[in-house]
Scaffold this motif. Structure first.
Motif, short mmCIF file in Angstrom:
data_model
loop_
_atom_site.label_atom_id
_atom_site.label_comp_id
_atom_site.label_asym_id
_atom_site.label_seq_id
_atom_site.Cartn_x
_atom_site.Cartn_y
_atom_site.Cartn_z
N CYS B 118 0.80 -1.22 0.00
CA CYS B 118 0.00 0.00 0.00
C CYS B 118 0.84 1.28 0.00
O CYS B 118 0.40 2.31 -0.46
CB CYS B 118 -0.91 0.01 1.22
SG CYS B 118 -0.01 0.22 2.75
N ARG B 119 2.03 1.24 0.53
CA ARG B 119 2.90 2.41 0.71
C ARG B 119 2.29 3.50 1.58
O ARG B 119 2.70 4.65 1.53
CB ARG B 119 3.23 3.07 -0.63
CG ARG B 119 3.95 2.19 -1.59
CD ARG B 119 4.20 3.06 -2.76
NE ARG B 119 4.96 2.43 -3.79
CZ ARG B 119 5.64 3.15 -4.67
NH1 ARG B 119 5.68 4.45 -4.57
NH2 ARG B 119 6.31 2.54 -5.61
N ALA B 121 1.14 2.76 5.07
CA ALA B 121 0.99 2.28 6.45
C ALA B 121 -0.36 1.64 6.72
O ALA B 121 -0.93 1.81 7.78
CB ALA B 121 1.24 3.41 7.44
N CYS B 123 -1.25 -1.70 4.86
CA CYS B 123 -1.25 -3.14 4.61
C CYS B 123 -0.38 -3.91 5.60
O CYS B 123 -0.57 -5.09 5.81
CB CYS B 123 -0.82 -3.45 3.18
SG CYS B 123 0.93 -3.16 2.88
N GLY B 124 0.58 -3.23 6.19
CA GLY B 124 1.41 -3.88 7.20
C GLY B 124 2.42 -4.86 6.66
O GLY B 124 2.91 -5.73 7.38
N ASP B 126 5.50 -4.09 5.23
CA ASP B 126 6.90 -3.70 5.13
C ASP B 126 7.55 -3.27 6.44
O ASP B 126 8.28 -2.29 6.48
CB ASP B 126 7.08 -2.62 4.06
CG ASP B 126 6.37 -1.33 4.44
OD1 ASP B 126 5.40 -1.41 5.22
OD2 ASP B 126 6.78 -0.27 3.97
N CYS B 138 7.45 2.24 4.86
CA CYS B 138 6.77 3.32 4.15
C CYS B 138 6.40 4.48 5.06
O CYS B 138 5.91 5.50 4.61
CB CYS B 138 5.50 2.78 3.49
SG CYS B 138 4.34 2.04 4.65
S1 FES Z 1 3.63 -0.81 2.26
FE1 FES Z 1 1.69 -1.17 3.25
S2 FES Z 1 2.23 -0.75 5.32
FE2 FES Z 1 4.02 -0.13 4.28
#
Ligand code: FES
Ligand code: HEM
Ligand code: SF4
Lengths: 143, 304
Positions: B118-119, B121, B123-124, B126, B138
């Motif tokens: 998702c970039r 924060a 989808c969790g 990364d 991200c």
């Molecule tokens: S890319 Fe989804 S939480 Fe960082």
């Protein structure tokens, strides 16, 4: 999944430089708690010289025969290293008590946002009390 | 008790009436400034202004960022021995750790592997170990970090490849607390319309509902590292979310408390605050764990 890499115990112990306040508080609390237990045993050992004293035993202290209990205590107290250890014991006990109170607050859910500050406060107060106690502990000891 | 609780009288009574003007009410309570939500937004706003000022001060524009990335791949001959690779990535204003590794992958080494989606924060996927701390790639500005920026996979989880760790165990623990709404009996058909939650109760579980299953907390917890069966902060927080929800019945709450008070549940927590410290969604994890401990004690100590 084929294979994976386990970084092992280094993970757990190698990171201490990156610990934060709550983690240090935990480590110090464990350490001081067990130090106090350790002291409890030496304390019992020293006090048990009273049994010998009650049986009328004496020991030689500076050429005099004194009651075994009094002699043991006075002998120990005349040693510089024992006085240093006493200051250390006080520091350990004070930190354990202050941080113990902090942990009680944490258990009651009070002031959790300030848990790092209360840890630093415990440390500073321990330091102050320890330094203030030095003159008393060092009274009349020859090097 | 918990800081999430709102003043009970404000919302419920004032809401139905349309405000006549958009002016901020002078009364602090009326203006909602006292509510945790407002306080958080205020903090967020302050933080943003602060960050912008800082960014303007030491602008890295035009410079390159030095990142050191953990590499490991059991299937490739040359990568079976873990190592760090250095990349120099051109800096751009607002660049995150995730942006930097994406750049490194796209421009320098297409075999560099990490999860992301998702970039923003949400989808969790990364969570990495960046400069010695679990952070969400991200959500972490490169400009706030010392260089070289060391990027490793989450500790205490097995590394599958490069920055990818095995999340199965984390998910197992999450599922162990039965993270879904449930009731002992099917509700009566007359009650099937809506299950309403009071604003106060919503406020109470609000923070706990923000978890994005990134695993940062579990990775930072030294109890979880030593006791593989420990439910861990995220799962306990998930249990909190449901146990504190008034819409579930008392029996289900007791059932939930029985799950969290088992041997590898809440009582393993030694209040080190590591999880609370690293959670990218600012969930007061330790506070929630402590509250469940007290709830569990209250359930078991009924003298009346
Ligand atoms: S890319 Fe989804 S939480 Fe960082
Ligand atoms: C006023 C005095 C004291 C207070 C307030 C206090 C408080 C506490 C608290 C709250 C804990 C629990 C820590 C946790 O939640 O993990 C603890 C642990 C402990 N305490 Fe104390 N304590 C006191 C005195 C002592 C003394 C005198 C001793 C030893 C003789 C002692 C030995 C220990 C030990 C061994 C532990 C366990 C450490 C571990 O987790 O391994 N404490 N103390
Ligand atoms: S509680 Fe926070 S750190 Fe833990 S998994 Fe959820 S979002 Fe990540």
């Amino acid at each position: 999944m084929s294979q994976s890499y386990n970084r092992g115990l280094i993970e757990d112990f190698g990171r201490w430089k990156e610990f934060s306040a709550g983690m240090w508080a935990w480590i110090f609390h464990k350490f001081t708690g067990w130090m106090l237990i350790g002291y409890l045993f030496t304390h019992i050992a020293v006090l048990s010289s009273a049994i010998a004293a009650a049986d009328g035993q004496t020991i030689m202290l500076e050429g005099e025969a004194v009651n075994a209990y009094t002699g043991t205590i006075q002998g120990l107290e005349s040693l510089f290293i024992i006085r240093v250890l006493e200051v250390g014991l006080l520091a350990v006990a004070v930190f354990h008590i202050l941080n113990g109170l902090r942990l009680l607050m944490v258990d009651l859910g009070i002031g959790l946002e300030a848990q790092d500050k209360s840890f630093y406060a415990s440390l500073i107060l321990t330091g102050v009390i320890t330094v203030a106690s030095v003159p008393t502990f060092m009274q009349g000891v020859g090097l | 008790m918990s800081t999430q609780q709102q003043e009970p009288d404000t919302d419920a009574e004032t809401e139905p009436e349309e405000p006549e003007s958009q002016e901020v009410p002078a009364d602090q309570e009326m203006s909602g400034l006292a509510s945790p939500q407002q306080q958080r937004l205020q903090r967020k706003h302050d933080g943003m202004a602060e960050r912008e000022r800082e960014a303007a001060e030491d602008d890295l524009e035009g410079d390159s960022v030095h990142i050191k990335v953990f590499r490991y791949d059991p299937e490739v001959e040359g990568k079976q021995e873990p190592r760090f690779d250095d990349f120099h990535v051109p800096f751009e204003r607002g660049m995150t750790v995730l942006d930097a590794v994406i750049y490194a992958r796209d421009e320098f080494d297409s075999s560099l592997t990490f999860r992301h989606s998702c970039r923003q924060a949400i989808c969790g996927s990364d969570a990495f170990f960046v400069n010695g701390r679990q952070r969400l790639g991200c959500k972490t500005q490169i400009s706030e970090l010392d260089q070289p920026v060391r990027i490793e996979p989450l500790p205490h989880q097995e590394v599958v490849k490069d920055l990818v760790v095995d999340m199965d165990h984390f998910y197992d623990q999450m599922h162990a607390v039965e993270p879904y709404f449930q009731d002992e009996d099917t509700p009566d058909s007359a009650d099937l319309e809506e299950q309403r939650q009071s604003p106060e109760n919503r406020e109470k579980i609000k923070m706990s509902s923000r978890c994005i299953w990134c695993g940062a907390c579990m990775s930072s917890c030294n109890i979880a590292a030593g006791d593989n069966e420990y439910l861990g902060p995220a799962a306990i927080n998930k249990a909190y979310k449901f146990a504190m929800d008034d819409r579930e019945s008392e029996e289900i709450k007791e059932h939930r408390l029985r799950i969290v008070e088992q041997e590898h549940g809440v009582w393993r927590c030694q209040t080190q605050f590591s999880c609370t410290e690293v959670c990218p969604k600012d969930i007061p994890l330790t506070e929630h764990i402590q509250e469940l401990k007290r709830e569990a004690v209250k359930k078991n100590l009924k003298f009346w």
